[in-house]
Structures are given as structure tokens and as C-alpha cells.
Design an enzyme around this catalytic site. Structure first.
Site, PDB file in Angstrom:
ATOM      1  N   ASP A   1       7.453  -7.617  -2.296  1.00  0.00           N
ATOM      2  CA  ASP A   1       6.309  -7.978  -2.826  1.00  0.00           C
ATOM      3  C   ASP A   1       6.263  -9.282  -3.442  1.00  0.00           C
ATOM      4  O   ASP A   1       6.791  -9.471  -4.672  1.00  0.00           O
ATOM      5  CB  ASP A   1       5.888  -6.778  -3.726  1.00  0.00           C
ATOM      6  CG  ASP A   1       5.914  -5.450  -3.204  1.00  0.00           C
ATOM      7  OD1 ASP A   1       6.341  -5.300  -1.984  1.00  0.00           O
ATOM      8  OD2 ASP A   1       5.272  -4.413  -3.958  1.00  0.00           O
TER       9      ASP A   1
ATOM     10  N   ASP B   1       7.033   2.479  -5.063  1.00  0.00           N
ATOM     11  CA  ASP B   1       7.513   2.416  -3.760  1.00  0.00           C
ATOM     12  C   ASP B   1       8.724   1.842  -3.424  1.00  0.00           C
ATOM     13  O   ASP B   1       9.198   1.920  -2.259  1.00  0.00           O
ATOM     14  CB  ASP B   1       6.262   2.053  -2.818  1.00  0.00           C
ATOM     15  CG  ASP B   1       5.834   0.719  -3.303  1.00  0.00           C
ATOM     16  OD1 ASP B   1       5.697   0.599  -4.499  1.00  0.00           O
ATOM     17  OD2 ASP B   1       5.466  -0.224  -2.410  1.00  0.00           O
ATOM     18  N   HIS B   2       9.345   0.995  -4.454  1.00  0.00           N
ATOM     19  CA  HIS B   2      10.504   0.409  -4.216  1.00  0.00           C
ATOM     20  C   HIS B   2      11.719   1.003  -5.103  1.00  0.00           C
ATOM     21  O   HIS B   2      12.837   0.333  -4.966  1.00  0.00           O
ATOM     22  CB  HIS B   2      10.127  -0.943  -4.734  1.00  0.00           C
ATOM     23  CG  HIS B   2       9.359  -1.733  -3.970  1.00  0.00           C
ATOM     24  ND1 HIS B   2       9.692  -2.626  -2.863  1.00  0.00           N
ATOM     25  CD2 HIS B   2       8.164  -1.703  -3.899  1.00  0.00           C
ATOM     26  CE1 HIS B   2       8.710  -3.224  -2.469  1.00  0.00           C
ATOM     27  NE2 HIS B   2       7.444  -2.565  -2.748  1.00  0.00           N
TER      28      HIS B   2
ATOM     29  N   HIS C   1       6.798  -3.152   5.151  1.00  0.00           N
ATOM     30  CA  HIS C   1       5.968  -3.060   3.870  1.00  0.00           C
ATOM     31  C   HIS C   1       4.450  -2.961   4.263  1.00  0.00           C
ATOM     32  O   HIS C   1       3.670  -3.937   3.539  1.00  0.00           O
ATOM     33  CB  HIS C   1       6.284  -3.849   2.813  1.00  0.00           C
ATOM     34  CG  HIS C   1       5.777  -3.493   1.619  1.00  0.00           C
ATOM     35  ND1 HIS C   1       4.460  -4.076   0.914  1.00  0.00           N
ATOM     36  CD2 HIS C   1       6.337  -2.790   0.525  1.00  0.00           C
ATOM     37  CE1 HIS C   1       4.228  -3.661  -0.071  1.00  0.00           C
ATOM     38  NE2 HIS C   1       5.461  -2.872  -0.538  1.00  0.00           N
TER      39      HIS C   1
ATOM     40  N   HIS D   1       4.922 -11.870  -8.335  1.00  0.00           N
ATOM     41  CA  HIS D   1       4.212 -10.752  -8.569  1.00  0.00           C
ATOM     42  C   HIS D   1       3.767 -10.244  -9.722  1.00  0.00           C
ATOM     43  O   HIS D   1       4.265 -10.678 -10.759  1.00  0.00           O
ATOM     44  CB  HIS D   1       5.388  -9.468  -7.825  1.00  0.00           C
ATOM     45  CG  HIS D   1       4.868  -8.335  -7.236  1.00  0.00           C
ATOM     46  ND1 HIS D   1       3.653  -8.250  -6.341  1.00  0.00           N
ATOM     47  CD2 HIS D   1       5.121  -6.842  -7.609  1.00  0.00           C
ATOM     48  CE1 HIS D   1       3.570  -6.942  -6.057  1.00  0.00           C
ATOM     49  NE2 HIS D   1       4.162  -6.197  -6.825  1.00  0.00           N
TER      50      HIS D   1
ATOM     51  N   HIS E   1      12.193  -4.619  -7.592  1.00  0.00           N
ATOM     52  CA  HIS E   1      11.099  -4.527  -8.879  1.00  0.00           C
ATOM     53  C   HIS E   1      10.792  -2.982  -9.013  1.00  0.00           C
ATOM     54  O   HIS E   1      11.219  -2.262  -8.202  1.00  0.00           O
ATOM     55  CB  HIS E   1       9.780  -5.218  -8.768  1.00  0.00           C
ATOM     56  CG  HIS E   1       8.797  -4.866  -7.582  1.00  0.00           C
ATOM     57  ND1 HIS E   1       9.218  -5.006  -6.185  1.00  0.00           N
ATOM     58  CD2 HIS E   1       7.705  -4.308  -7.713  1.00  0.00           C
ATOM     59  CE1 HIS E   1       8.306  -4.404  -5.539  1.00  0.00           C
ATOM     60  NE2 HIS E   1       7.371  -4.198  -6.384  1.00  0.00           N
TER      61      HIS E   1
ATOM     62  N   HIS F   1       7.962  -0.996  -9.053  1.00  0.00           N
ATOM     63  CA  HIS F   1       6.958  -0.329  -8.727  1.00  0.00           C
ATOM     64  C   HIS F   1       7.136   0.933  -7.867  1.00  0.00           C
ATOM     65  O   HIS F   1       8.460   0.753  -7.078  1.00  0.00           O
ATOM     66  CB  HIS F   1       5.903  -1.304  -7.793  1.00  0.00           C
ATOM     67  CG  HIS F   1       4.952  -1.965  -8.616  1.00  0.00           C
ATOM     68  ND1 HIS F   1       4.577  -3.112  -8.253  1.00  0.00           N
ATOM     69  CD2 HIS F   1       4.381  -1.915  -9.837  1.00  0.00           C
ATOM     70  CE1 HIS F   1       3.669  -3.446  -8.902  1.00  0.00           C
ATOM     71  NE2 HIS F   1       3.623  -2.857 -10.149  1.00  0.00           N
TER      72      HIS F   1
END
Length: 307
Positions: A208, A67-68, A266, A141, A63, A65
Site C-alpha cells: 500500500d 488485511d496485512h 492486492h 500511505h 503496515h 491495516h
């Protein structure tokens, strides 16, 4: 030489720490290299781990976000700069395609044509991976997110004692494997008589998400389960609100899905390395198999085949 291992490049969730880079996981599987969720700093972590852009054949984003995915520009530009010639399949949720475009072309550089795009949509999507199957399913999520499952096909293993007993030797063994039967000792010998089922190995990558049916479907029978455990149980309500799992829930998933090795990762920045025993204890309350508390640059082998 065949290599099947997970190289962990980063283990932090939204905020990196002094000891944890943001997400990044390279699953090396024979000739494939699946880079999952490259967060900020992934390019440097790959160098520290002795990896190169040539090791990457898939770039998979769960996804969008940060941090990914904030490491995508550096990885893409490194693929171009280093002259990677093989195809690199970029797999990501179609709902986030606008973000993919921004990341893919985040700055000026001499581009590459080896990256092909595979946007994901629907309840199940598959991406060809040679003899392997890469399956993606949506998770729960706040933004569209997919988990991944890599599986090799089931096969059969030969039983030497039965081959010898029925007189199947030498080149006839290969023919039996190809054609399903051969004549030996005055009779027809079938493959089923001299072999046993050998389940293909599987790995699952689940980031997530709250608990949902697709978490368990992706994890089913996984030899290696890489799964987020952002929080501990005292923060379970916070995990639910933000769409995350606790270590206890990760352990439950591994146990109910029949996984073999569980990799917890994570982690929220609120936890330090001193909290490792708490994460392991929560997961172990439900799951009796091997549990790995992920650390940056750790290598985790895919377990050997089931007997």
C-alpha cells in the site's frame, strides 16, 4: 535443493471475496522463507499450499491495516504449536509496535521463544538474513508503511574457455576464487581475467503506497517485483486519496526500475477475475516484461539469473 519462488496465499485488499483470500505471500529463497503481510486466513492458505510453520524464517509486515496483519496471531501460534526451533525474525514498522504486541499476544496459548523482533524506523533499515540483505524503506500511505527489498551479493562467474586458455585447472580454480590470483603457465592469472561479474538476484515487495521515490528505489533491478495494483486507471483519483497504486502505475514502476517479472496483486473487491485483461493491458502499456496477475495459491518462480 535450492528453491526460489513466490507462493501467493492471498490477493484481496481490504475485503476478501469468494475467490480471494486477504494478503499473504511466502517468498522461498534457498533456505529462507519470508512471509509477507499475513492477512486473515493465512494459516489455512498455507495448509492448502502445502506449507508449514517450519517454512517461515521471517515474518514481515508492511503496515498495520488489518488485511496485512490479521493473520499474525494464527501464524505465531502455529509456530509455537508446531515446535519450530529456528529463529523467526519479525520485522514491522516501529510506529505500529502497539499493534504488533496486540497481535503477537492476541489469545491464550503456550508461547515460543524463537521469534525475535526487528522494529523498523528511519529512511532505510536493514535486517540480517544470512548472506542476503533485507532492506526496508518507508512508503506513502495514511499509516506508517515500509516496502522491502531482498538482495543477494554480487559475485563472479567463471569463464571455462579462459580458464583453459590460461592453464588454470582442477584445485587451482577454487584457489583462484578464494585468493584472487594463482600462478599458472609461468605467469600470474587474476580472477578478473577468467571471470565476469554476476549480479546477485533481487526481489522487491511493495504494498500500500502512492508513487514515491522509495517505490522506485526498492524496485530497482528487481528480478521479481511484487507490487500492489489495487485499482485501474478510472479510479486513479481514489487510489491517490487512499494511498494506493493503479495497474498502470505498477507497470510504470517496473519499466523505469528495470524489473524482469512483475506480479500484480492486492485487488479491490470491486474487480473480478474477468477484469484480469484490463489489469494486464494497463501494466503492459508501460512494461514489456513478464506480467503475472496474482491468484490465490499460484506459484511464481524467481526468473533465472541474467546471462
Amino acid at each position: 535443493m535450492s528453491i526460489r519462488e513466490l507462493v501467493i496465499l492471498g490477493t484481496a485488499s481490504a475485503v476478501p471475496t469468494r475467490h480471494r483470500n486477504q494478503n499473504g505471500y511466502l517468498l522461498r529463497w534457498d533456505g529462507e522463507g519470508l512471509l509477507f503481510d499475513p492477512g486473515e486466513g493465512t494459516q489455512r492458505q498455507m495448509a492448502r499450499a502445502g506449507l508449514s510453520a517450519h517454512d517461515v524464517t521471517f515474518l514481515c509486515v508492511t503496515h498495520f491495516h488489518g488485511d496485512h496483519c490479521l493473520g499474525v496471531p494464527g501464524v505465531v501460534q502455529r509456530i509455537a504449536r508446531d515446535g519450530v526451533r529456528h529463529e523467526v525474525r519479525a520485522v514491522f514498522p516501529a510506529a505500529g509496535e502497539e499493534y504488533w504486541r496486540r497481535l503477537r499476544h492476541a489469545s491464550a496459548f503456550k508461547d515460543t521463544g524463537v521469534i525475535t523482533e526487528w522494529p523498523l524506523s528511519g529512511e532505510e533499515a536493514t535486517v540480517p538474513a544470512g548472506e542476503l540483505t533485507l532492506t526496508a524503506r518507508p512508503l506513502s500511505h495514511p499509516v506508517p508503511s515500509y516496502g522491502y527489498r531482498l538482495a543477494e551479493p554480487d559475485s563472479r562467474r567463471m569463464i571455462p574457455a579462459e580458464l583453459e586458455r590460461l592453464g588454470v585447472r582442477g584445485p587451482e580454480i577454487a584457489r583462484l576464487q578464494r585468493e584472487g590470483s594463482v600462478r599458472a603457465g609461468g605467469r600470474t592469472v587474476t580472477l578478473a581475467e577468467v571471470s565476469a561479474p554476476r549480479p546477485g538476484q533481487k526481489a522487491a515487495f511493495i504494498m500500500d503506497t502512492r508513487l514515491c521515490d522509495n517505490v522506485f528505489a526498492l524496485a530497482e533491478g528487481a528480478d521479481l517485483l511484487i507490487i500492489e495494483s489495487t485499482f485501474l486507471t478510472p479510479e486513479a483519483a481514489l487510489a491517490e486519496d487512499y494511498g494506493h497504486l493503479t495497474a498502470a502505475q505498477a507497470g510504470r514502476v517496473a519499466a523505469e526500475a528495470g524489473a524482469r517479472t512483475l506480479v500484480l496483486t492486492h485487488f479491490s473487491e470491486r474487480y473480478g477475475d474477468e477484469d484480469e485483461p484490463r489489469f494486464l493491458a494497463e501494466a503492459a502499456a508501460a512494461f514489456q516484461g513478464e506480467i503475472v496477475f496474482a491468484r490465490d495459491l499460484l506459484r511464481v518462480p524467481v526468473p533465472k539469473r541474467r546471462p
